[in-house]
Scaffold this motif. Structure first.
Motif, short mmCIF file in Angstrom:
data_model
loop_
_atom_site.label_atom_id
_atom_site.label_comp_id
_atom_site.label_asym_id
_atom_site.label_seq_id
_atom_site.Cartn_x
_atom_site.Cartn_y
_atom_site.Cartn_z
N VAL A 53 41.93 -25.87 97.33
CA VAL A 53 42.71 -25.07 96.39
C VAL A 53 42.94 -23.66 96.94
CG1 VAL A 53 41.88 -26.35 94.37
CG2 VAL A 53 40.67 -24.30 95.11
N ASP A 54 43.95 -23.00 96.39
CA ASP A 54 44.25 -21.61 96.70
C ASP A 54 43.16 -20.75 96.07
OD1 ASP A 54 45.40 -18.90 96.20
OD2 ASP A 54 47.17 -19.79 97.15
N PRO A 90 46.09 -26.58 93.64
CA PRO A 90 45.85 -27.43 94.81
C PRO A 90 46.85 -27.16 95.92
CG PRO A 90 46.78 -28.70 93.01
CD PRO A 90 46.52 -27.33 92.48
N ILE A 91 46.39 -27.38 97.16
CA ILE A 91 47.24 -27.17 98.33
C ILE A 91 47.42 -28.51 99.04
CG2 ILE A 91 47.59 -25.87 100.44
CD1 ILE A 91 45.37 -23.96 99.46
N SER A 134 44.40 -35.58 105.74
CA SER A 134 45.18 -34.49 105.15
C SER A 134 45.11 -34.58 103.63
CB SER A 134 46.64 -34.58 105.58
OG SER A 134 46.75 -34.31 106.95
N THR A 135 45.27 -33.43 102.99
CA THR A 135 45.27 -33.42 101.54
C THR A 135 46.57 -33.99 101.01
OG1 THR A 135 46.11 -31.15 101.51
CG2 THR A 135 43.73 -31.42 101.38
N ASP A 136 46.48 -34.65 99.86
CA ASP A 136 47.67 -35.21 99.22
C ASP A 136 48.35 -34.14 98.36
OD1 ASP A 136 46.11 -35.02 96.93
OD2 ASP A 136 45.86 -37.18 96.69
N SER A 137 49.32 -34.54 97.57
CA SER A 137 50.07 -33.56 96.77
C SER A 137 49.23 -32.91 95.67
CB SER A 137 51.30 -34.23 96.15
OG SER A 137 50.92 -35.31 95.34
N THR A 178 42.46 -26.63 107.95
CA THR A 178 43.47 -25.90 108.70
C THR A 178 44.85 -26.20 108.10
OG1 THR A 178 42.14 -26.25 110.68
CG2 THR A 178 44.37 -25.47 111.01
N ASP A 179 45.63 -25.15 107.91
CA ASP A 179 47.00 -25.30 107.43
C ASP A 179 47.87 -25.66 108.63
OD1 ASP A 179 49.40 -25.23 106.13
OD2 ASP A 179 49.29 -23.13 105.55
N VAL A 180 48.38 -26.89 108.64
CA VAL A 180 49.14 -27.37 109.80
C VAL A 180 50.63 -27.46 109.54
CG1 VAL A 180 47.23 -28.62 110.86
CG2 VAL A 180 48.65 -29.77 109.18
N ASP A 181 51.06 -27.24 108.29
CA ASP A 181 52.48 -27.39 108.00
C ASP A 181 53.24 -26.06 107.98
OD1 ASP A 181 51.66 -26.29 105.64
OD2 ASP A 181 52.31 -27.94 104.37
#
Length: 135
Positions: free
Chosen positions: A44-45, A51-52, A76-79, A101-104
């Motif tokens: 989460v943020d 959620p992220i 990876s996290t889902d929606s 890690t934020d990959v997008d």
């Protein structure tokens, strides 16, 4: 010679058929092949608790290094921000290192990477908070 080959080929097929039937009815012994790495939760943020999605969650046994570990499991996290990492290694670890890690990129906002250590008994339903990158 033909009868000899047919006789033994028939026996081999019968053994394979019986073993397939037993496996189909009773399954493979679960304890031997059960996953012993189970880490799941939500990312989460840290400011909004929303959620992220699209965060890469990497799990490494805590007695290994992030740089040189041969046991590297990721998802990876889902929606809804949820992730689930399930796998099998020979010896269950005492804990895990969880790296997010934020990959997008900027697709859902940019976030700082996070590394947390989690004991094995607390590896379910964990909540990892990621801070947005400041420009």
């Amino acid at each position: 010679m033909k009868d000899f080959i047919l006789k033994y080929f028939g026996r081999i097929l019968a053994i394979l058929g019986c073993s397939t039937l037993v496996t189909a009815c009773y399954g493979v012994p679960y304890d031997e092949y059960a996953p012993n790495i189970r880490v799941n939760g939500c990312v989460v943020d840290s400011e909004t608790d929303l959620p992220i999605k699209g965060i890469n969650v990497r799990v490494v046994p805590s007695d290994e290094s992030l740089e040189s570990d041969p046991y590297d499991f990721s998802n990876s996290t889902d929606s809804y921000g949820y992730f689930n990492v399930v796998s099998y290694i020979d010896t269950p670890p005492s804990g895990y290192i969880v790296e997010c890690t934020d990959v997008d990129g900027d697709q859902n906002g940019s976030y700082e990477s996070v590394i947390e250590e989690v004991p094995s008994e607390e590896s379910s339903d964990i909540v990892i908070k990621m801070a947005p990158k400041r420009q």
